[in-house]
Design a protein around this motif. Structure first.
Motif, PDB file in Angstrom:
ATOM      1  N   ASP A 252       0.833  -1.195   0.000  1.00 10.82           N
ATOM      2  CA  ASP A 252       0.000   0.000   0.000  1.00 10.82           C
ATOM      3  C   ASP A 252       0.872   1.252   0.000  1.00 10.82           C
ATOM      4  O   ASP A 252       1.878   1.320   0.727  1.00 10.82           O
ATOM      5  CB  ASP A 252      -0.923   0.014   1.222  1.00 10.82           C
ATOM      6  CG  ASP A 252      -2.005   1.070   1.085  1.00 10.82           C
ATOM      7  OD1 ASP A 252      -2.960   0.821   0.325  1.00 10.82           O
ATOM      8  OD2 ASP A 252      -1.881   2.142   1.716  1.00 10.82           O
ATOM      9  N   SER A 254       0.623   3.994   1.392  1.00 13.73           N
ATOM     10  CA  SER A 254       0.763   4.655   2.686  1.00 13.73           C
ATOM     11  C   SER A 254       1.989   4.172   3.441  1.00 13.73           C
ATOM     12  O   SER A 254       2.462   4.851   4.369  1.00 13.73           O
ATOM     13  CB  SER A 254      -0.493   4.421   3.532  1.00 13.73           C
ATOM     14  OG  SER A 254      -0.679   3.025   3.785  1.00 13.73           O
ATOM     15  N   GLU A 255       2.535   3.011   3.072  1.00 12.45           N
ATOM     16  CA  GLU A 255       3.723   2.488   3.742  1.00 12.45           C
ATOM     17  C   GLU A 255       4.963   3.306   3.415  1.00 12.45           C
ATOM     18  O   GLU A 255       5.981   3.178   4.091  1.00 12.45           O
ATOM     19  CB  GLU A 255       3.961   1.034   3.331  1.00 12.45           C
ATOM     20  CG  GLU A 255       2.846   0.080   3.737  1.00 12.45           C
ATOM     21  CD  GLU A 255       3.128  -1.349   3.278  1.00 12.45           C
ATOM     22  OE1 GLU A 255       4.302  -1.633   2.949  1.00 12.45           O
ATOM     23  OE2 GLU A 255       2.190  -2.155   3.242  1.00 12.45           O
ATOM     24  N   GLY A 257       5.241   6.716   3.231  1.00 10.69           N
ATOM     25  CA  GLY A 257       5.228   8.100   3.696  1.00 10.69           C
ATOM     26  C   GLY A 257       4.764   9.063   2.627  1.00 10.69           C
ATOM     27  O   GLY A 257       3.747   8.858   1.970  1.00 10.69           O
ATOM     28  N   GLN A 258       5.524  10.143   2.452  1.00 10.10           N
ATOM     29  CA  GLN A 258       5.156  11.203   1.514  1.00 10.10           C
ATOM     30  C   GLN A 258       5.764  11.005   0.131  1.00 10.10           C
ATOM     31  O   GLN A 258       5.689  11.895  -0.719  1.00 10.10           O
ATOM     32  CB  GLN A 258       5.611  12.560   2.077  1.00 10.10           C
ATOM     33  CG  GLN A 258       5.022  12.893   3.432  1.00 10.10           C
ATOM     34  CD  GLN A 258       3.502  12.933   3.398  1.00 10.10           C
ATOM     35  OE1 GLN A 258       2.911  13.502   2.485  1.00 10.10           O
ATOM     36  NE2 GLN A 258       2.862  12.335   4.396  1.00 10.10           N
ATOM     37  N   PRO A 262      -1.200  11.547  -2.986  1.00 11.07           N
ATOM     38  CA  PRO A 262      -2.521  10.907  -2.880  1.00 11.07           C
ATOM     39  C   PRO A 262      -3.091  10.494  -4.234  1.00 11.07           C
ATOM     40  O   PRO A 262      -3.698   9.434  -4.369  1.00 11.07           O
ATOM     41  CB  PRO A 262      -3.379  11.989  -2.207  1.00 11.07           C
ATOM     42  CG  PRO A 262      -2.403  12.808  -1.433  1.00 11.07           C
ATOM     43  CD  PRO A 262      -1.148  12.822  -2.253  1.00 11.07           C
ATOM     44  N   ALA A 265      -1.167   7.487  -5.465  1.00 13.55           N
ATOM     45  CA  ALA A 265      -1.455   6.351  -4.577  1.00 13.55           C
ATOM     46  C   ALA A 265      -2.749   5.660  -4.993  1.00 13.55           C
ATOM     47  O   ALA A 265      -2.826   4.427  -5.068  1.00 13.55           O
ATOM     48  CB  ALA A 265      -1.545   6.833  -3.130  1.00 13.55           C
ATOM     49  N   GLU A 266      -3.777   6.454  -5.299  1.00 18.99           N
ATOM     50  CA  GLU A 266      -5.066   5.863  -5.690  1.00 18.99           C
ATOM     51  C   GLU A 266      -4.994   5.230  -7.072  1.00 18.99           C
ATOM     52  O   GLU A 266      -5.577   4.172  -7.313  1.00 18.99           O
ATOM     53  CB  GLU A 266      -6.157   6.933  -5.643  1.00 18.99           C
ATOM     54  CG  GLU A 266      -7.564   6.387  -5.752  1.00 18.99           C
ATOM     55  CD  GLU A 266      -7.969   5.524  -4.566  1.00 18.99           C
ATOM     56  OE1 GLU A 266      -9.057   4.908  -4.635  1.00 18.99           O
ATOM     57  OE2 GLU A 266      -7.223   5.460  -3.570  1.00 18.99           O
ATOM     58  N   ARG A 269      -3.409   1.887  -6.684  1.00 13.43           N
ATOM     59  CA  ARG A 269      -4.333   0.899  -6.108  1.00 13.43           C
ATOM     60  C   ARG A 269      -5.276   0.359  -7.188  1.00 13.43           C
ATOM     61  O   ARG A 269      -5.550  -0.835  -7.249  1.00 13.43           O
ATOM     62  CB  ARG A 269      -5.133   1.529  -4.964  1.00 13.43           C
ATOM     63  CG  ARG A 269      -4.305   1.870  -3.733  1.00 13.43           C
ATOM     64  CD  ARG A 269      -5.194   2.361  -2.588  1.00 13.43           C
ATOM     65  NE  ARG A 269      -4.389   2.787  -1.445  1.00 13.43           N
ATOM     66  CZ  ARG A 269      -4.180   4.042  -1.088  1.00 13.43           C
ATOM     67  NH1 ARG A 269      -4.754   5.033  -1.785  1.00 13.43           N
ATOM     68  NH2 ARG A 269      -3.432   4.344  -0.044  1.00 13.43           N
ATOM     69  N   CYS A 299      -1.662  -3.876  -0.348  1.00 16.99           N
ATOM     70  CA  CYS A 299      -2.326  -2.745  -1.001  1.00 16.99           C
ATOM     71  C   CYS A 299      -3.816  -2.776  -0.705  1.00 16.99           C
ATOM     72  O   CYS A 299      -4.489  -3.784  -0.918  1.00 16.99           O
ATOM     73  CB  CYS A 299      -2.077  -2.813  -2.509  1.00 16.99           C
ATOM     74  SG  CYS A 299      -2.761  -1.406  -3.407  1.00 16.99           S
ATOM     75  N   ARG A 300      -4.346  -1.656  -0.217  1.00 17.62           N
ATOM     76  CA  ARG A 300      -5.769  -1.570   0.110  1.00 17.62           C
ATOM     77  C   ARG A 300      -6.589  -1.362  -1.156  1.00 17.62           C
ATOM     78  O   ARG A 300      -6.082  -0.833  -2.150  1.00 17.62           O
ATOM     79  CB  ARG A 300      -6.020  -0.431   1.094  1.00 17.62           C
ATOM     80  CG  ARG A 300      -5.355  -0.637   2.452  1.00 17.62           C
ATOM     81  CD  ARG A 300      -5.984   0.282   3.497  1.00 17.62           C
ATOM     82  NE  ARG A 300      -5.797   1.691   3.167  1.00 17.62           N
ATOM     83  CZ  ARG A 300      -4.795   2.450   3.615  1.00 17.62           C
ATOM     84  NH1 ARG A 300      -3.891   1.918   4.416  1.00 17.62           N
ATOM     85  NH2 ARG A 300      -4.714   3.723   3.286  1.00 17.62           N
ATOM     86  N   GLU A 316      -5.210  15.527  -0.410  1.00 19.12           N
ATOM     87  CA  GLU A 316      -5.891  14.527   0.402  1.00 19.12           C
ATOM     88  C   GLU A 316      -7.002  13.879  -0.416  1.00 19.12           C
ATOM     89  O   GLU A 316      -7.704  14.553  -1.176  1.00 19.12           O
ATOM     90  CB  GLU A 316      -6.489  15.183   1.658  1.00 19.12           C
ATOM     91  CG  GLU A 316      -7.075  14.195   2.648  1.00 19.12           C
ATOM     92  CD  GLU A 316      -7.589  14.889   3.901  1.00 19.12           C
ATOM     93  OE1 GLU A 316      -8.151  14.204   4.770  1.00 19.12           O
ATOM     94  OE2 GLU A 316      -7.449  16.133   3.991  1.00 19.12           O
TER      95      GLU A 316
END
Length: 656
Positions: A252, A254-255, A257-258, A262, A265-266, A269, A299-300, A316
């Protein structure tokens, strides 16, 4: 090759109880050509399903057929050969583009259709494919698309992605689209070949770019539009899964950090769950292990939000919307929620020989059945205001239902059709799901202008599922018809769905399944298979699809519905004549022309001592109008009546 006789389940040493074990001949096969060329086939293959029907199989493999039926077999094989040759020509890339020394980007530009056509195909792709498979962020792609037509610079990966998208969109428009040069479309084989050439030219850091992975997945989806061989896709998908994992998509974002915004990241996924979706589907259909197991990734799932809610500079992510609220990502979010159960199905199928009892299968079956209730809750059957809305609602419901129905059928199949003591929940549940899959189109009004498109989509996406379900329904017809008039068991049953209830015989279990609902009655089962056969014969007439599986299904149904030998023979003759007529229309010949064509008999693909033992004992066969050939006398000409690749006989238990 030796196959153990597993007609009786071996006892569990720890409990002394019988454990479920499906007969190997009924759930898998291996073809061997020239002693070294081998290919594995799982339980979904027609060549495996045919083993469920001894009488039909004996008829198909016997050389001493009546002269009129033998002539039909020979003529259909000639038509089949012509259709195969035409398919090879249609799926061959145009050498003027593929073998050119012109730079690859220039060749890609040269095969692009005009902008108005591209606009249409892109929109078809977005509506039909960017649903459960999320391979692009639509606003980002459309921004690059508009830049391209305005003559502004765009990334090198854009054209390969665009070509793949156009290929998928064009194939969804209608039968035959993309298989011949067309000024109003795109030649899919040529486009796929150029994209593959571009991908194979990448080196180093280019192979670790997300856009390259995107292009690989799009290319996989595009090639399946014209070459839907699941095993080839399964092999290539293994490379894609590992490519994604080397890029860290299995963890995922989020593991980290920055390091990952966002937005990205999506998008990551979405792509990861698209790859997982392909992996589960292809592995289940091939009856082969998944490239990754559930639990090997963190990964979510993606959020239920629209593409317009995502943009590169966002700080965000918005909150995920309720699943009953329609968004661009809703179908993928729903599919992701069922993924754990579907991974379990793939796991069970690949360790089926080690199962100790039915409980794990029953529990997982109930879990998948609950998903259908969720689909009905998420998509209530409302009445849209227009035909287009009706088709979209139908397609959404079918996609959601299908992605749970397929694994449920795969889970129940080895036990419902291959064991003697399967619980009634499995027997009835398998028949019910088979009929639901065959009945997807019943929701659409045949007089609606949208029906033709829905019909095309169902055959394009569900061809193998429809065949498997039709063979399965024939299995129930075969066992139920002789027993419907017999005295029923006197033992009480609380419910045909009781997981602990087991019938005294396969025949009784099939009767109980057929009597559990008026929708599963034998007359309705027969009518539904006939409808599917007629629909597939029509498909041959319109686009010249493969004939082999339909011949097998025609013979199976004609024999399973019972009757005298003359009635069975006449049904077979009528069904095969319909296939021949459709094939002749597809190749634009008449029966006199095809009869006069020379027959080039292929050499036998197996030695004479590898013939099934059921044929050697056919004089004691239950088929009253099939006689046994003398295997030692067979010549290549004798094989010409039925040698159609997948009819290669499989070894029976005890054969060598």
């Amino acid at each position: 090759m030796l196959l153990a006789d597993s007609s009786h389940s071996p006892p569990d040493a720890s409990t002394g109880q019988q454990r479920p074990a499906a007969e190997p001949l009924m759930i898998r096969s291996l073809t061997v050509k020239e002693g070294v060329q081998t290919r594995y086939f799982g339980q979904m293959s027609a060549r495996v399903l045919l083993n469920l029907f001894d009488e039909a199989k004996e008829f198909m493999f016997n050389r001493n057929k009546p002269a009129d039926i033998r002539e039909l077999f020979v003529n259909i094989q000639k038509v089949h050969t012509s259709l195969q040759e035409e398919h090879v020509r249609a799926t061959t890339p145009m050498t003027v583009f593929v073998d050119s020394m012109t730079p690859i980007q220039k060749r890609m530009v040269d095969i692009l259709p005009r902008k108005a056509v591209c606009d249409q195909l892109v929109q078809v792709y977005i509506r039909s494919t960017e649903t459960i498979f999320r391979m692009t962020h639509v606003p980002t792609f459309m921004h690059q698309y508009n830049m391209y037509w305005q003559g502004q610079p765009r990334p090198d990966v854009f054209l390969p992605q665009l070509l793949s998208i156009l290929c998928i969109g064009y194939r969804f428009i209608g039968p035959g689209k993309g298989l011949s040069p067309d000024r109003e479309g795109i030649h899919i084989p040529t486009a796929c070949a150029l994209v593959r050439t571009w991908l194979d030219s990448l080196r180093g850091k280019q192979l670790a770019e997300f856009s390259t992975l995107q292009c690989e997945v799009l290319q996989l989806a595009a090639r399946r539009m014209i070459k839907p061989q699941n095993q080839e896709s399964w092999t290539h998908l293994g490379l894609i899964v590992r490519m994604a994992m080397t890029m860290g998509l299995h963890r995922d974002p989020s593991e980290f950090g920055q390091k990952i915004s966002p937005f990205w990241a999506e998008i990551r996924r979405r792509m990861w769950y698209t790859i997982l979706e392909f992996d589960i589907q292809m592995s289940t259909q091939c009856n082969l292990p998944c490239s990754i197991r559930h639990g090997d990734f963190s990964c979510r799932p993606p959020r239920n939000i629209n593409d317009e809610d995502l943009w590169p500079d966002m700080t965000e992510l918005p909150e995920s919307k309720p699943i009953e609220q329609d968004t661009d990502c809703r179908m993928q979010v729903f599919a992701a929620s069922t993924m754990a159960g579907r991974f379990k199905v793939a796991d069970i199928l690949n360790r089926i020989d080690s199962l100790r009892d039915y409980q794990e299968v029953l529990d997982l079956g109930k879990e998948l059945e609950r998903c259908f209730d969720e689909v009905r809750y998420i998509l209530p059957n409302t009445d849209p205001v227009d035909a287009s809305g009706k088709r979209r609602q139908w397609m959404t419901r079918v996609i959601m239902d299908m992605h749970c129905r397929r694994p449920l059928l795969a889970l129940y199949r080895p036990f419902a059709l291959s064991t003697r003591d399967a619980p009634q929940q499995i027997m009835t549940g398998y028949l019910r799901s088979s009929m639901i899959l065959l009945s997807y189109l019943d929701e659409m009004d045949p007089s609606s202008p949208e029906y033709a498109h829905a019909w095309h989509l169902s055959h394009l996406v569900l061809k193998q599922d429809l065949l498997q379900a039709a063979f399965s329904v024939c299995y129930y017809i075969q066992h139920a018809i002789p027993n419907l008039s017999s005295p029923r068991m006197s033992s009480p049953r609380s419910s045909p769905w009781s997981s602990s209830t087991k019938s005294d015989s396969v025949e009784d279990a099939c009767v109980v399944a057929c009597e559990s609902s008026i929708l599963l009655s034998v007359p309705r089962l027969k009518r539904k298979v006939e409808e599917i056969l007629e629909s597939m014969v029509r498909r041959i007439r319109e686009i010249g699809t493969d004939t082999k599986d339909l011949i097998a299904l025609t013979v199976v149904l004609s024999i399973c519905v019972g009757g005298t030998p003359e009635q069975k023979r006449e049904r077979i003759k009528q069904g095969m004549q319909a296939i021949l007529d459709a094939g002749l229309q597809a190749i634009r010949l008449n029966q006199e022309s095809i009869t006069s064509m020379p027959m080039v008999a292929p050499p036998p693909s197996f030695p004479s001592n590898a013939m099934p033992t059921t044929l050697g004992a056919a004089n004691q066969s239950s088929s009253p109008f099939v006689t046994s050939p003398d295997v030692s006398d067979l010549t290549p000409d004798d094989y010409s009546a039925w040698e159609m690749d997948f009819w290669t006989p499989l070894l029976q238990p005890g054969s060598t």
